[in-house]
Enzyme design. Structure first.
Site, mmCIF file in Angstrom:
data_model
loop_
_atom_site.group_PDB
_atom_site.id
_atom_site.type_symbol
_atom_site.label_atom_id
_atom_site.label_comp_id
_atom_site.label_asym_id
_atom_site.label_seq_id
_atom_site.Cartn_x
_atom_site.Cartn_y
_atom_site.Cartn_z
ATOM 1 N N LYS A 13 32.696 42.781 -37.818
ATOM 2 C CA LYS A 13 31.420 42.996 -37.126
ATOM 3 C C LYS A 13 31.492 44.145 -36.124
ATOM 4 C CE LYS A 13 31.137 38.824 -35.379
ATOM 5 N NZ LYS A 13 32.385 38.182 -35.837
ATOM 6 N N ARG A 86 25.403 32.973 -31.548
ATOM 7 C CA ARG A 86 26.499 32.196 -32.134
ATOM 8 C C ARG A 86 26.149 30.712 -32.223
ATOM 9 N NH1 ARG A 86 30.889 36.029 -30.536
ATOM 10 N NH2 ARG A 86 32.851 35.358 -31.398
ATOM 11 N N ARG A 125 45.395 43.373 -34.866
ATOM 12 C CA ARG A 125 44.310 44.198 -34.350
ATOM 13 C C ARG A 125 44.645 44.807 -32.984
ATOM 14 N NH1 ARG A 125 38.341 41.641 -34.627
ATOM 15 N NH2 ARG A 125 38.970 40.450 -32.796
ATOM 16 N N ARG A 158 43.955 42.115 -27.947
ATOM 17 C CA ARG A 158 43.151 41.141 -27.223
ATOM 18 C C ARG A 158 43.945 39.864 -27.017
ATOM 19 N NH1 ARG A 158 37.278 40.783 -30.015
ATOM 20 N NH2 ARG A 158 37.702 38.587 -29.624
ATOM 21 N N ARG A 169 38.724 29.701 -32.831
ATOM 22 C CA ARG A 169 37.532 30.548 -33.023
ATOM 23 C C ARG A 169 36.914 30.309 -34.400
ATOM 24 N NH1 ARG A 169 40.450 35.967 -31.710
ATOM 25 N NH2 ARG A 169 38.540 37.069 -32.208
#
Ligand code: AMP
Length: 213
Positions: A13, A86, A125, A158, A169
């Site tokens: 996203k 969300r 990431r 992160r 998550r």
């Protein structure tokens, strides 16, 4: 036009939103980025949400809706909503706020992924602390380790990009966010795009979907 990108953590996203900003002149509105800014600045909201975010749980609708209200006071169209809404409560709040301004959500694109690949995408990431550009330790490494190719800033991982937070998550996504596909399908504005393949392939698919209306 107001567009929502929907999909589990690691579905692309953020990366795809940034490409759409460049190619279509839309404004990215990422509640995750806004919350990370709040944590960095040490604001009251930041102090409230830091632990929740690190654990991979959802921040309260009240906090999120108030952040969005501020943004929609500035303008009410031309947004890509990334990581928002969300929950069904957030979707209702967004609809009501846009309706008051005579605007609406025009399209929702659900990014379809192979869930087994998500963990690998997430734990490798890296993002630039200065400009937000995204990299991946294996699939898209920066030219110089730890340094952003775009602006020379430092690359960071992160805090919630670890296996344990990721599992939470993903659970939050399936329990609270996935029902939004039904909500937007009913509104007749839900599209699906495969998020498997190269970043360019995926962005071409997204842009073709937007053009086709
Ligand atoms: P993201 O950058 O979109 O992956 O979001 C990172 C974290 O911020 C999430 O795991 C949540 O803790 C929080 N967050 C971001 N957006 C929302 C939202 N719309 N509702 C609730 N929590 C959110």
């Amino acid at each position: 036009m107001n567009l929502i990108l929907l999909g589990p953590p690691g579905s692309g996203k953020g990366t795809q939103s940034k490409i759409l900003v460049k190619n279509l002149g839309l404004v990215q509105l990422s509640t995750g980025d806004m919350l990370r800014e709040a944590v960095k600045s040490g604001s009251v909201i930041g102090q409230k949400v830091a632990k929740i975010m690190d654990a991979g749980e959802l921040v309260t609708d009240e906090i999120i809706n108030s952040l969005i209200r501020e943004k929609l006071a500035e303008r009410n169209s031309g947004f890509i909503f990334d990581g928002y809404p969300r929950t069904l409560n957030q979707a209702d709040s967004l609809e009501a706020q846009l309706a008051r301004a005579g605007a609406r959500v025009d399209m929702v694109i659900e990014l379809l992924v192979d869930v087994d690949q998500l963990i690998e995408r997430i734990v490798g990431r890296l993002s630039c602390v200065s400009c937000g550009a995204m990299f991946h330790k294996t699939y898209q490494p920066p030219t110089i380790e730890g340094i952003c190719d775009v602006c020379g800033g430092d690359l960071m991982q992160r805090k919630d990009d670890n296996e344990e937070s990721f599992r939470t998550r993903l659970l939050e996504y399936y329990q609270k966010t996935a029902p939004l596909t039904g909500y937007y399908h009913r509104a007749g504005i839900l599209k699906h795009v495969s998020s498997i393949g190269s970043i360019e392939e995926i962005s071409e698919r997204i842009e073709a979907t937007i053009q086709a209306g």
